[in-house]
Structure formats: structure tokens, C-alpha cells
Scaffold this motif. Structure first.
Motif, PDB file in Angstrom:
ATOM      1  N   ALA A 295       0.841  -1.210   0.000  1.00 32.08           N
ATOM      2  CA  ALA A 295       0.000   0.000   0.000  1.00 32.08           C
ATOM      3  C   ALA A 295       0.872   1.255   0.000  1.00 32.08           C
ATOM      4  CB  ALA A 295      -0.913  -0.009   1.226  1.00 32.08           C
ATOM      5  N   PRO A 296       0.369   2.313  -0.624  1.00 29.20           N
ATOM      6  CA  PRO A 296       1.160   3.555  -0.712  1.00 29.20           C
ATOM      7  C   PRO A 296       1.520   4.134   0.660  1.00 29.20           C
ATOM      8  CG  PRO A 296      -1.048   3.851  -1.666  1.00 29.20           C
ATOM      9  CD  PRO A 296      -0.889   2.400  -1.391  1.00 29.20           C
ATOM     10  N   GLU A 297       0.752   3.806   1.685  1.00 31.06           N
ATOM     11  CA  GLU A 297       1.071   4.283   3.040  1.00 31.06           C
ATOM     12  C   GLU A 297       2.468   3.854   3.486  1.00 31.06           C
ATOM     13  OE1 GLU A 297      -1.798   3.116   2.068  1.00 31.06           O
ATOM     14  OE2 GLU A 297      -3.488   4.065   3.125  1.00 31.06           O
ATOM     15  N   PHE A 298       3.017   2.807   2.834  1.00 30.56           N
ATOM     16  CA  PHE A 298       4.351   2.330   3.211  1.00 30.56           C
ATOM     17  C   PHE A 298       5.443   2.801   2.250  1.00 30.56           C
ATOM     18  CE2 PHE A 298       1.653  -0.976   5.282  1.00 30.56           C
ATOM     19  CZ  PHE A 298       2.088  -0.769   6.590  1.00 30.56           C
ATOM     20  N   ASP A 299       5.083   3.625   1.295  1.00 32.58           N
ATOM     21  CA  ASP A 299       6.070   4.020   0.289  1.00 32.58           C
ATOM     22  C   ASP A 299       7.294   4.700   0.902  1.00 32.58           C
ATOM     23  OD1 ASP A 299       4.624   2.931  -1.735  1.00 32.58           O
ATOM     24  OD2 ASP A 299       3.921   4.823  -2.599  1.00 32.58           O
ATOM     25  N   ALA A 300       7.055   5.485   1.945  1.00 35.38           N
ATOM     26  CA  ALA A 300       8.164   6.275   2.508  1.00 35.38           C
ATOM     27  C   ALA A 300       9.110   5.440   3.366  1.00 35.38           C
ATOM     28  CB  ALA A 300       7.616   7.440   3.330  1.00 35.38           C
ATOM     29  N   ASP A 301       8.622   4.324   3.922  1.00 31.91           N
ATOM     30  CA  ASP A 301       9.464   3.608   4.896  1.00 31.91           C
ATOM     31  C   ASP A 301       9.206   2.100   4.899  1.00 31.91           C
ATOM     32  OD1 ASP A 301       6.944   3.563   6.006  1.00 31.91           O
ATOM     33  OD2 ASP A 301       7.619   3.997   8.045  1.00 31.91           O
ATOM     34  N   ARG A 302       8.958   1.530   3.707  1.00 35.11           N
ATOM     35  CA  ARG A 302       8.592   0.106   3.645  1.00 35.11           C
ATOM     36  C   ARG A 302       9.684  -0.782   4.226  1.00 35.11           C
ATOM     37  NH1 ARG A 302       6.855   0.480  -0.970  1.00 35.11           N
ATOM     38  NH2 ARG A 302       4.645   0.637  -0.515  1.00 35.11           N
ATOM     39  N   ALA A 303      10.922  -0.539   3.867  1.00 33.14           N
ATOM     40  CA  ALA A 303      12.014  -1.389   4.352  1.00 33.14           C
ATOM     41  C   ALA A 303      12.143  -1.290   5.879  1.00 33.14           C
ATOM     42  CB  ALA A 303      13.330  -0.991   3.692  1.00 33.14           C
ATOM     43  N   GLU A 304      11.960  -0.083   6.396  1.00 39.92           N
ATOM     44  CA  GLU A 304      12.028   0.100   7.850  1.00 39.92           C
ATOM     45  C   GLU A 304      10.865  -0.617   8.542  1.00 39.92           C
ATOM     46  OE1 GLU A 304      12.332   2.448   5.607  1.00 39.92           O
ATOM     47  OE2 GLU A 304      14.130   3.630   6.007  1.00 39.92           O
ATOM     48  N   ALA A 305       9.677  -0.563   7.926  1.00 40.52           N
ATOM     49  CA  ALA A 305       8.511  -1.250   8.506  1.00 40.52           C
ATOM     50  C   ALA A 305       8.758  -2.757   8.563  1.00 40.52           C
ATOM     51  CB  ALA A 305       7.248  -0.935   7.709  1.00 40.52           C
ATOM     52  N   VAL A 306       9.370  -3.290   7.510  1.00 36.14           N
ATOM     53  CA  VAL A 306       9.700  -4.721   7.501  1.00 36.14           C
ATOM     54  C   VAL A 306      10.738  -5.021   8.582  1.00 36.14           C
ATOM     55  CG1 VAL A 306      10.824  -6.560   6.177  1.00 36.14           C
ATOM     56  CG2 VAL A 306       9.116  -5.096   5.077  1.00 36.14           C
ATOM     57  N   ALA A 307      11.734  -4.168   8.697  1.00 38.70           N
ATOM     58  CA  ALA A 307      12.780  -4.389   9.709  1.00 38.70           C
ATOM     59  C   ALA A 307      12.189  -4.340  11.116  1.00 38.70           C
ATOM     60  CB  ALA A 307      13.883  -3.337   9.558  1.00 38.70           C
TER      61      ALA A 307
END
Ligand SMILES: [Zn+2]
Length: 287
Positions: free
Chosen positions: A11-23
Motif C-alpha cells: 500500500a502507498p502508506e508504506f512508500d516512505a518507509d517500507r524497508a524500515e517497517a519490515v525491519a
């Protein structure tokens, strides 16, 4: 180890920090995540994300997207399922279903896409990830005549009787952020009373924020974010652990096993929890 059985990581809500959210998710122990698709346009995104991060994915057309889907998208979904048949990370058809809550949707068109996708699930011998919103009886009616191999009723908010209907057909029911609200009496009652074998955990991130992330409409209008993310799963799970009188460790184990049972492809990838993992073999330890 936790399993988030429903996360829209693309989702676009994660565009700014997707990798950090996964981490953050992995650091919180949420190591297994199921990424459902919602329309043709995001099939490749969920597939690529699953492969990039070691997660799994589902392909399907969401009931809120059938209005802008093309009639031939069911056929294109079939071709995509065929093309990725050997992909071990493709574990379900989803997110599919019917939504009787959002006004103005074409119910006949939703039901048509739902039924056609159930048929694809049987053809490819895949479980389904279901969107159930004020629509449990409609979904059950078709499941009783089209014998899919079970799956997950996500963000479940139906009656006890409807819950039993899904469980009898081999489904697990997904519980997440909604359960963390004191006023969610019906959901909490179900989370407490259903057989534990019938329950899986999910965030539905970026949606369904738990109460500690919830923002009122005026707060949102003022620009405050209410984004849920998979790293919240253990804290959401603590509500269920309290309701069930289980330790977090026991709950993590049983709900992850339930997810593997609902989505056999997940089990093939990760298998039953190996003793070394449970005990924390040296190789598994991180400083
Ligand atoms: Zn969803």
C-alpha cells in the motif's frame, strides 16, 4: 515467532518507509507475513515484495475493486495463477469476498467475481483469503457448494453462528486491531470462545489500527496518521493472550501453526516449528 496473516505491505502508506517497517516487524518477531493482492494492478507488487523479504502472497480481486476491474480480469487472474503455479510463495487466492457494508457497490458483480475466484481456487487447489463484511451468509452459501480447501476469514466480525459456519468448512478466522478496543464486545467474545485452533492473527496494515494508534476523524483531518503496521502484531496479540489466559509464547506458537494449517503453502515453506528454533539454537540467536 509471529505470523501476520494479512498485511497490505504494498500500500502507498508504506512508500516512505517500507524497508524500515519490515525491519521493525522482523525485530518484533513477526517473521512470517501474508501479502494479499487486491486487483490485477498490484499482483506483481505483492509477488515481488514476498520474494524480496521471504514472505508469502495471495492473488485475487478484492470486492471493493470489482467496480473498476475488467470482466476479463478473472481470466487474467487464472493465467497469472497458472504462470506462478510453481512459485512456493504463492499460497492462496485472495483477497476475495463480498462487502455489504460499503454503500453503493454492485452486489451482483461482487458475487460474480467471488464465485468465479472460488472456482479458480478449487482448480488450482489453493485456499482462499476472504473479505467478510456484513456478508458472512452470502460467502458461506457459495462455500457450501464450491468445495475450496479452506482458508482464512479475515478481520472477522460476524455472529457466533456464522463463525461456526466457517470453522465447520475448515476455515480459520482472523483477529487483529479491532479486538483491542474495549467496546468491541462481539469480536472479543468470539476471540475468547472460539476453539483456539480456529484463530489466526493479522494486522490488515495499514488499516485497522489498534486502539493505541487510533485517531479520531478530526485528528485525521488535522493530518495525524493512524497507520497500522506489522510490527504491532505482538502487542495486538497481547489482548488475545489476556482473553484466552495464554502466554504470549504459547499464543505465538499456536496461531502460527494455525496459519500454516490454513495456508498449506506456508507450512511447506516453514514446516512445523523445528525444535532448534523453539529452543533458540545458537545460530538463531541475535545479539
Ligand atoms: Zn485486506
Amino acid at each position: 515467532m509471529w505470523t501476520d496473516t494479512h498485511c497490505h505491505l504494498d500500500a502507498p502508506e508504506f512508500d516512505a518507509d517500507r524497508a524500515e517497517a519490515v525491519a521493525r516487524a522482523v525485530a518484533a518477531g513477526v517473521t512470517h507475513i501474508v501479502l494479499p493482492a487486491v486487483e490485477m494492478a498490484n499482483f506483481e507488487a505483492v509477488r515481488a515484495l514476498a520474494h524480496a523479504h521471504g514472505f508469502v502472497y495471495a492473488l485475487g480481486i478484492h470486492p471493493l475493486y470489482v467496480g473498476r476491474a475488467h470482466d476479463h480480469d478473472v481470466q487474467r487472474l487464472r493465467q497469472t495463477l497458472q504462470a506462478h503455479r510453481g512459485d512456493t510463495r504463492l499460497v492462496a487466492v485472495g483477497e476475495i469476498g463480498v462487502d455489504h457494508f460499503v454503500p453503493g457497490l454492485d452486489r451482483a458483480r461482487q458475487e460474480h467475481f467471488y464465485v468465479e475466484q472460488l472456482k479458480l481456487a478449487t482448480e488450482f487447489d489453493l485456499p482462499v483469503v476472504l473479505h467478510v463484511r456484513r456478508s458472512a451468509d452470502t460467502l458461506l452459501k457459495h462455500l457450501r457448494r464450491i468445495p475450496v480447501r479452506g482458508g482464512i476469514g479475515h478481520a472477522f466480525n460476524g455472529s457466533e453462528q456464522q463463525a461456526r459456519g466457517f470453522v465447520e468448512l475448515g476455515f480459520k478466522l482472523g483477529f487483529g486491531g479491532a479486538m483491542t478496543f474495549d467496546r468491541a464486545l462481539q469480536i472479543r467474545r468470539l476471540a475468547q470462545s472460539l476453539p483456539i485452533e480456529a484463530i489466526v492473527l493479522e494486522t490488515d496494515a495499514p488499516d485497522i489500527p489498534p486502539h493505541w494508534l487510533y485517531r479520531t476523524a478530526p485528528q485525521r483531518a488535522a493530518g495525524e496518521q493512524a497507520r497500522n503496521e506489522p510490527a504491532e502484531l505482538p502487542r495486538i496479540a497481547a489482548t488475545l493472550a489476556d482473553l484466552r489466559g495464554l502466554s504470549l509464547a504459547a499464543l505465538a506458537e499456536v496461531t502460527s501453526a494455525n496459519a500454516r494449517a490454513a495456508l498449506p503453502g506456508l507450512g511447506l515453506l516453514h514446516g512445523p516449528a523445528a525444535p532448534a528454533q523453539v529452543l533458540g539454537a545458537p545460530a538463531e540467536r541475535r545479539a
